[in-house]
Design an enzyme around this catalytic site. Structure first.
Site, PDB file in Angstrom:
ATOM      1  N   LYS A  50       1.386  23.134 -48.669  1.00 33.64           N
ATOM      2  CA  LYS A  50       2.724  23.667 -48.959  1.00 33.64           C
ATOM      3  C   LYS A  50       2.901  23.869 -50.462  1.00 33.64           C
ATOM      4  O   LYS A  50       2.412  23.042 -51.258  1.00 33.64           O
ATOM      5  CB  LYS A  50       3.772  22.669 -48.421  1.00 33.64           C
ATOM      6  CG  LYS A  50       5.207  23.158 -48.468  1.00 33.64           C
ATOM      7  CD  LYS A  50       6.130  22.114 -47.824  1.00 33.64           C
ATOM      8  CE  LYS A  50       7.581  22.566 -47.767  1.00 33.64           C
ATOM      9  NZ  LYS A  50       8.461  21.581 -47.124  1.00 33.64           N
TER      10      LYS A  50
ATOM     11  N   SER B 132      11.300  23.541 -43.495  1.00 34.21           N
ATOM     12  CA  SER B 132      10.963  24.412 -44.597  1.00 34.21           C
ATOM     13  C   SER B 132       9.456  24.637 -44.771  1.00 34.21           C
ATOM     14  O   SER B 132       9.082  25.567 -45.486  1.00 34.21           O
ATOM     15  CB  SER B 132      11.537  23.837 -45.902  1.00 34.21           C
ATOM     16  OG  SER B 132      10.907  22.607 -46.201  1.00 34.21           O
TER      17      SER B 132
ATOM     18  N   SER C 201      11.350  18.986 -42.079  1.00 26.99           N
ATOM     19  CA  SER C 201      10.589  20.167 -42.511  1.00 26.99           C
ATOM     20  C   SER C 201       9.140  20.225 -42.073  1.00 26.99           C
ATOM     21  O   SER C 201       8.499  21.257 -42.240  1.00 26.99           O
ATOM     22  CB  SER C 201      10.660  20.310 -44.033  1.00 26.99           C
ATOM     23  OG  SER C 201      11.864  20.933 -44.357  1.00 26.99           O
TER      24      SER C 201
HETATM   25  N1  GLN Z   1      16.371  21.535 -42.965  1.00 22.69           N
HETATM   26  C1  GLN Z   1      16.586  20.401 -43.805  1.00 22.69           C
HETATM   27  C2  GLN Z   1      17.269  20.820 -45.075  1.00 22.69           C
HETATM   28  O1  GLN Z   1      17.422  21.994 -45.284  1.00 22.69           O
HETATM   29  C3  GLN Z   1      15.295  19.698 -44.051  1.00 22.69           C
HETATM   30  C4  GLN Z   1      14.535  20.178 -45.211  1.00 22.69           C
HETATM   31  C5  GLN Z   1      13.259  19.402 -45.476  1.00 22.69           C
HETATM   32  O2  GLN Z   1      12.872  18.539 -44.696  1.00 22.69           O
HETATM   33  N2  GLN Z   1      12.670  19.670 -46.633  1.00 22.69           N
HETATM   34  O3  GLN Z   1      17.662  20.001 -45.848  1.00 22.69           O
END
Ligand code: GLN
Length: 473
Positions: A71, A146, A170
């Site tokens: 990532k 994400s 994410s």
């Molecule tokens: N969807 C969650 C957020 O937008 C999780 C994001 C993540 O785990 N980086 O905060």
């Protein structure tokens, strides 16, 4: 087991050929899927040659030439690291993150950096400055976020394993939407050194793979204490891979699994049916399944976002155009910082910085932030109570199927609500996984398991049990 066969094949065929097949696939299909922001082909080819030599001498590391994507919020030295943002469009990482370093040491070939929601803020992979990632299962749909590119790169066969990060789901959300395996380790099990932080009390890197074996293999490489990250924990010396390899069908009956009815409230009927069916399969293999309650789950989203906004606004303060990244200029420092942020940050990132700055202001701190921290400990207690009596907690990963690209991008509350089943694991610091267990309308459904903090072995056993109970590999 898929990943095991792959390694066996690599040992008897050619690592370079394997890498080239992946590169060909990426060149053919990634223009459309958009799972990579940056590729590191030259370095990967060099590494493949070295590893081939090691294999010929039987001196290879644990990852023996598997192709791995990372990532883009995790540092790989000399490769661009953008965090999916214009802010870091031209930033080249000057060092390796601890996870990167460990993967290189064990002879994984890093093929490139994966697309992601900007600064890891998002649940569907569409907020990247470098364009949305598409779901390889159906290109009209989101891949989840994400860590969108990590999951998509596994689903599209561009890489064998991948590393994402999970702050509130994410890893598990895109794993579920793309039909692959994802694992969020307990807080402190994997070093965050070299991870660009989003909300530091909630997150950490973790693996994606095509099966439990692949997850265990990568966990064996990346977990453990790191003097560069003070919250990391020493892990026991037993091998996760061996735990998975040794797990037998008859061991399923030793698992005590809880399911919380709240995990099924408001969940898509098709998803519910599949998950309940899989729970039934485990039960018929002898697992003990009992209903429990998570009465505070309904508060999890509010608590999570208050904590995230606060920690995120503080994490973002370093991106002012002076210390790092994009710089827009201005008459004075205030104008320079605001124009840099105005022009380089996307809508969701700005929204979180503004809200976080507001809720941590001295005058309103007690009203929002302090309350959120207190409520967080209540969620933690709920999990503690369950894991005093059970090995695992089971449910769906996501309340809905993947949606069409663009459908939720202008509706932040709809986007946040997608995280209802994943954020509590981060609030409690426990480990959790997602694995594919079926499809509804041709779109993947993920099953989520949780285990207590530092009980990764139990969680892997649970994943393997689900795999076996479903007649898999
Ligand atoms: N969807 C969650 C957020 O937008 C999780 C994001 C993540 O785990 N980086 O905060």
């Amino acid at each position: 087991m898929f990943t095991k066969d792959l390694i066996d094949n690599l040992l008897s065929s050619s690592v370079e050929e394997h890498l080239h097949k992946k590169i060909e696939e990426i060149k053919k299909k990634d223009k459309e899927i958009n799972s990579f922001i940056t590729l590191g082909i030259e370095e990967a080819e060099k590494k493949a040659k070295e590893i081939q030599k090691k294999i010929d001498e039987n001196k290879q590391g644990k990852l023996s030439g598997l192709v791995i994507s990372i990532k883009d919020n995790i540092a790989v030295s000399n490769l661009r690291m953008t965090c999916g943002s214009k802010v870091l469009e031209n930033y080249i990482a000057p060092y390796d993150a601890t996870v990167t370093n460990l993967i290189k040491k064990e002879d994984g070939i890093i093929i490139g950096k994966c697309n992601m929601d900007e600064f890891a803020c998002g649940s569907d992979g569409t907020s990247s400055y470098f364009g949305p990632t598409k779901n390889p299962v159906n290109l009209d749909y989101v891949p989840g976020g994400s860590s969108s590119g990590s999951a998509a790169s596994i689903a599209a066969n561009f890489s064998d394993l991948s590393i994402g990060s999970d702050t509130g789901g994410s890893i598990r959300c895109p794993a579920s939407f793309c039909g692959v395996y994802g694992f969020k380790p307990s807080y402190g099990m994997v070093s965050r050194y070299g991870l660009s932080d989003m909300a530091m009390s909630l997150e950490g890197p973790g693996p994606f793979a095509k099966d439990t074996y692949g997850i265990a293999l990568l966990l064996d490489v990346i977990t453990g204490k790191d003097p560069r990250d003070t919250v990391t924990i020493e892990r026991d010396s037993s091998s996760y891979l061996k735990t998975v390899e040794d797990f037998k069908e008859c061991d399923i009956k030793n698992l005590k699994i809880a399911y919380a009815k709240e995990f099924f409230e408001g969940v898509d009927e098709g998803i519910k049916k599949i998950i309940l069916d899989k729970i039934g399969n485990l039960e018929s293999h002898g697992a003990k399944i009992e209903e429990v309650s998570l009465p505070n789950l309904k508060y999890a989203i509010s608590i999570y976002y208050l904590v995230v906004f606060s920690e995120f606004s503080s994490a973002m303060s370093k991106f002012d155009g002076f210390k790092y990244g994009h710089y827009s200029g201005g008459q004075d420092i205030v104008e320079a910082v605001s124009s840099t942020r105005e022009t380089a940050m996307g809508t969701e990132v700005k929204r979180r910085v503004l809200l976080g700055t507001f809720i941590t202001m001295e005058e309103v701190r007690g009203k929002w932030y302090t309350k959120a921290l207190k409520a967080r400990s209540v969620i933690k207690d709920d999990f503690k109570r369950i894991f005093n009596s059970y090995d695992l907690l089971i449910g769906p990963t996501m309340p809905t199927l993947p949606w069409k690209i663009g459908e939720r991008i202008s509706d932040p509350l709809a986007m946040y609500s997608a995280d209802i089943l994943t954020v509590s694991a981060n609030l409690a610091g426990v480990c959790a996984s997602s694995q594919p267990v079926g499809k509804v309308k041709g779109l993947p459904v993920g099953l989520q398991l949780h285990a207590n903090s530092l009980s990764e072995s139990k969680l892997l056993k649970g994943m393997r049990a689900v795999e076996i109970a479903n007649g898999g590999m």
